[in-house]
Design a protein around this motif. Structure first.
Motif, mmCIF file in Angstrom:
data_model
loop_
_atom_site.group_PDB
_atom_site.id
_atom_site.type_symbol
_atom_site.label_atom_id
_atom_site.label_comp_id
_atom_site.label_asym_id
_atom_site.label_seq_id
_atom_site.Cartn_x
_atom_site.Cartn_y
_atom_site.Cartn_z
ATOM 1 N N VAL A 8 -4.230 -8.500 -4.220
ATOM 2 C CA VAL A 8 -3.052 -8.411 -3.354
ATOM 3 C C VAL A 8 -2.920 -6.997 -2.807
ATOM 4 O O VAL A 8 -3.011 -6.014 -3.548
ATOM 5 C CB VAL A 8 -1.771 -8.778 -4.141
ATOM 6 C CG1 VAL A 8 -0.530 -8.600 -3.268
ATOM 7 C CG2 VAL A 8 -1.864 -10.210 -4.677
ATOM 8 N N ALA A 9 -2.695 -6.884 -1.513
ATOM 9 C CA ALA A 9 -2.441 -5.582 -0.885
ATOM 10 C C ALA A 9 -1.958 -5.831 0.537
ATOM 11 O O ALA A 9 -1.939 -6.967 1.013
ATOM 12 C CB ALA A 9 -3.696 -4.705 -0.878
ATOM 13 N N ARG A 10 -1.583 -4.743 1.211
ATOM 14 C CA ARG A 10 -1.107 -4.870 2.591
ATOM 15 C C ARG A 10 -2.254 -4.996 3.587
ATOM 16 O O ARG A 10 -2.115 -5.636 4.621
ATOM 17 C CB ARG A 10 -0.263 -3.653 2.966
ATOM 18 C CG ARG A 10 1.080 -3.550 2.248
ATOM 19 C CD ARG A 10 1.755 -2.220 2.562
ATOM 20 N NE ARG A 10 0.936 -1.117 2.073
ATOM 21 C CZ ARG A 10 0.669 -0.014 2.764
ATOM 22 N NH1 ARG A 10 1.122 0.118 3.991
ATOM 23 N NH2 ARG A 10 -0.072 0.946 2.242
ATOM 24 N N ARG A 11 -3.378 -4.361 3.303
ATOM 25 C CA ARG A 11 -4.466 -4.252 4.269
ATOM 26 C C ARG A 11 -5.431 -5.427 4.127
ATOM 27 O O ARG A 11 -6.323 -5.421 3.291
ATOM 28 C CB ARG A 11 -5.179 -2.914 4.103
ATOM 29 C CG ARG A 11 -4.274 -1.734 4.473
ATOM 30 C CD ARG A 11 -4.911 -0.396 4.215
ATOM 31 N NE ARG A 11 -5.091 -0.108 2.794
ATOM 32 C CZ ARG A 11 -5.532 1.056 2.318
ATOM 33 N NH1 ARG A 11 -5.845 2.040 3.167
ATOM 34 N NH2 ARG A 11 -5.664 1.250 1.019
ATOM 35 N N GLY A 12 -5.230 -6.405 4.977
ATOM 36 C CA GLY A 12 -5.989 -7.636 4.877
ATOM 37 C C GLY A 12 -7.476 -7.469 5.085
ATOM 38 O O GLY A 12 -8.285 -8.128 4.431
ATOM 39 N N GLY A 13 -7.870 -6.576 6.001
ATOM 40 C CA GLY A 13 -9.292 -6.366 6.252
ATOM 41 C C GLY A 13 -10.023 -5.865 5.029
ATOM 42 O O GLY A 13 -11.130 -6.334 4.706
ATOM 43 N N ARG A 14 -9.432 -4.940 4.323
ATOM 44 C CA ARG A 14 -10.041 -4.421 3.094
ATOM 45 C C ARG A 14 -10.106 -5.502 2.023
ATOM 46 O O ARG A 14 -11.070 -5.583 1.263
ATOM 47 C CB ARG A 14 -9.259 -3.220 2.588
ATOM 48 C CG ARG A 14 -9.498 -1.943 3.404
ATOM 49 C CD ARG A 14 -8.732 -0.777 2.810
ATOM 50 N NE ARG A 14 -9.064 0.466 3.464
ATOM 51 C CZ ARG A 14 -9.571 1.533 2.839
ATOM 52 N NH1 ARG A 14 -9.802 1.485 1.543
ATOM 53 N NH2 ARG A 14 -9.837 2.642 3.499
ATOM 54 N N LEU A 15 -9.051 -6.305 1.944
ATOM 55 C CA LEU A 15 -9.057 -7.389 0.960
ATOM 56 C C LEU A 15 -10.166 -8.392 1.249
ATOM 57 O O LEU A 15 -10.823 -8.889 0.321
ATOM 58 C CB LEU A 15 -7.706 -8.108 0.958
ATOM 59 C CG LEU A 15 -6.518 -7.385 0.337
ATOM 60 C CD1 LEU A 15 -5.290 -8.285 0.389
ATOM 61 C CD2 LEU A 15 -6.803 -6.963 -1.103
ATOM 62 N N GLN A 16 -10.381 -8.703 2.510
ATOM 63 C CA GLN A 16 -11.428 -9.647 2.858
ATOM 64 C C GLN A 16 -12.793 -9.109 2.455
ATOM 65 O O GLN A 16 -13.648 -9.861 1.946
ATOM 66 C CB GLN A 16 -11.397 -9.942 4.365
ATOM 67 C CG GLN A 16 -10.187 -10.733 4.833
ATOM 68 C CD GLN A 16 -10.140 -12.142 4.263
ATOM 69 O OE1 GLN A 16 -11.160 -12.722 3.898
ATOM 70 N NE2 GLN A 16 -8.937 -12.710 4.184
ATOM 71 N N ALA A 17 -13.011 -7.819 2.654
ATOM 72 C CA ALA A 17 -14.285 -7.216 2.257
ATOM 73 C C ALA A 17 -14.451 -7.255 0.742
ATOM 74 O O ALA A 17 -15.541 -7.542 0.224
ATOM 75 C CB ALA A 17 -14.361 -5.778 2.767
ATOM 76 N N PHE A 37 -5.282 8.769 -3.071
ATOM 77 C CA PHE A 37 -4.031 9.164 -3.716
ATOM 78 C C PHE A 37 -3.555 10.545 -3.256
ATOM 79 O O PHE A 37 -2.443 10.695 -2.741
ATOM 80 C CB PHE A 37 -4.177 9.136 -5.241
ATOM 81 C CG PHE A 37 -2.914 9.527 -5.968
ATOM 82 C CD1 PHE A 37 -1.925 8.582 -6.211
ATOM 83 C CD2 PHE A 37 -2.704 10.832 -6.384
ATOM 84 C CE1 PHE A 37 -0.744 8.934 -6.861
ATOM 85 C CE2 PHE A 37 -1.542 11.197 -7.039
ATOM 86 C CZ PHE A 37 -0.554 10.249 -7.282
ATOM 87 N N SER A 38 -4.354 11.577 -3.462
ATOM 88 C CA SER A 38 -3.932 12.928 -3.091
ATOM 89 C C SER A 38 -3.863 13.105 -1.578
ATOM 90 O O SER A 38 -3.026 13.860 -1.063
ATOM 91 C CB SER A 38 -4.875 13.968 -3.702
ATOM 92 O OG SER A 38 -4.714 14.010 -5.111
ATOM 93 N N LEU A 39 -4.726 12.408 -0.854
ATOM 94 C CA LEU A 39 -4.684 12.481 0.608
ATOM 95 C C LEU A 39 -3.363 11.923 1.124
ATOM 96 O O LEU A 39 -2.718 12.522 2.004
ATOM 97 C CB LEU A 39 -5.860 11.711 1.194
ATOM 98 C CG LEU A 39 -5.971 11.701 2.719
ATOM 99 C CD1 LEU A 39 -6.122 13.113 3.272
ATOM 100 C CD2 LEU A 39 -7.151 10.832 3.156
ATOM 101 N N ASN A 40 -2.935 10.790 0.603
ATOM 102 C CA ASN A 40 -1.648 10.220 1.017
ATOM 103 C C ASN A 40 -0.489 11.131 0.629
ATOM 104 O O ASN A 40 0.496 11.250 1.360
ATOM 105 C CB ASN A 40 -1.450 8.848 0.379
ATOM 106 C CG ASN A 40 -2.365 7.790 0.972
ATOM 107 O OD1 ASN A 40 -2.900 7.959 2.063
ATOM 108 N ND2 ASN A 40 -2.557 6.711 0.244
ATOM 109 N N SER A 59 -7.931 -0.617 -2.496
ATOM 110 C CA SER A 59 -8.704 0.619 -2.665
ATOM 111 C C SER A 59 -8.494 1.165 -4.069
ATOM 112 O O SER A 59 -7.671 0.651 -4.845
ATOM 113 C CB SER A 59 -8.289 1.674 -1.634
ATOM 114 O OG SER A 59 -6.953 2.100 -1.872
ATOM 115 N N GLY A 60 -9.222 2.210 -4.402
ATOM 116 C CA GLY A 60 -8.985 2.984 -5.612
ATOM 117 C C GLY A 60 -9.019 2.180 -6.893
ATOM 118 O O GLY A 60 -9.879 1.319 -7.108
#
Length: 264
Positions: free
Chosen positions: A47-56, A199-202, A27-28
């Protein structure tokens, strides 16, 4: 800013396009950097933790998705092994990071401080150590550290994040000294106020509170603005090193001076 085409990727001495690993790519700024590098001719490992987002993102850009958590040493080792099994690496973008909480030093939660240090500093260290031999072997390696203007000036409620980013800045500066003899350039990009979806939401844990961070600010930076600068810095001829680039929106003249216009 228009990124120059990486001339090394098209030279007769190169047998493949230049290849970059981008962490925090789901993201971001990380996702925007994957898009910017792919648009300028790079092969990119996202590279990231969220595989679904990476696939997209991979389906959109053609990047190679690899799931990993930079706060987990074993995960980083497995990710690096998978990446290096399919080719070399010419650039590492240490983008993964984040901030949690806005407590004063007196009220700060140790868990927040530990989390920020782990992802921003130790995460960058783990990934850098995993890819440094390959970056040296490249002969044209680059390490890009995404820090923050928080590394330059403390502010109330920001001690933990400022400390983590200052430590990451020290890591970048030391790497630049140590790796110059290996022709590895080290670039540090320090954004100010950037409005992204997470970022700010987290950091604040509340959507309304997150929106107030940017209330009345005319045109805060976007993820694409920062990614454009990052891609530009990596696409410059390799002998050119942008040691440290600070970018802010015009409305943020300094960390402590932000112009806010009345809403409505």
């Amino acid at each position: 800013m228009t990124s120059p085409v990486p001339s090394e990727s098209l030279s007769s001495s190169a047998t493949r396009p230049k290849r970059a690993v981008v962490t925090g790519a789901s993201s971001g700024i990380g996702a925007a950097t994957v898009r910017a590098l792919r648009a300028s001719g790079w092969d990119v490992v996202a590279v990231a933790r969220r595989g679904g987002r990476l696939q997209a993102l991979a389906a959109e850009t053609g990047a190679q998705p690899v799931t990993a958590d930079v706060t987990d040493g074993g995960s980083v080792e497995r990710m690096a092994a998978e990446v290096l099994a399919t080719g070399g690496v010419d650039a590492l973008v240490n983008n993964a990071g984040g901030a949690w909480g806005v407590d004063s030093v007196g009220d700060g939660k140790l868990s927040d401080w530990e989390a920020m240090y782990d992802v921003n500093v130790l995460g960058a260290l783990r990934v850098t150590q995993a890819f440094l031999p390959a970056l040296r072997d490249s002969g044209r390696g680059s390490i890009l550290m995404l820090t923050s203007t928080a590394a330059l000036a403390p502010y109330e409620g920001g001690a933990g994040y400022c400390a983590a980013k200052a430590a990451e800045q020290a890591l970048a500066g030391t790497l630049r000294l140590e790796e110059a003899e290996n022709n590895v350039r080290v670039i540090e990009i320090l954004p100010g106020m950037v409005k992204t979806e997470e970022f700010s939401l987290n950091r604040l844990g509340d959507k309304d509170a997150a929106e107030k961070v940017y209330a009345g600010v005319e045109q805060p930076l976007t993820a694409e603005d920062v990614a454009d600068v990052m891609a530009y810095s990596l696409n410059l001829p390799h002998h050119v090193n942008l040691d440290r680039v600070v970018l802010r929106p015009v409305a943020q003249a300094a960390t402590h001076k932000v112009i806010r216009r009345p809403l409505g």
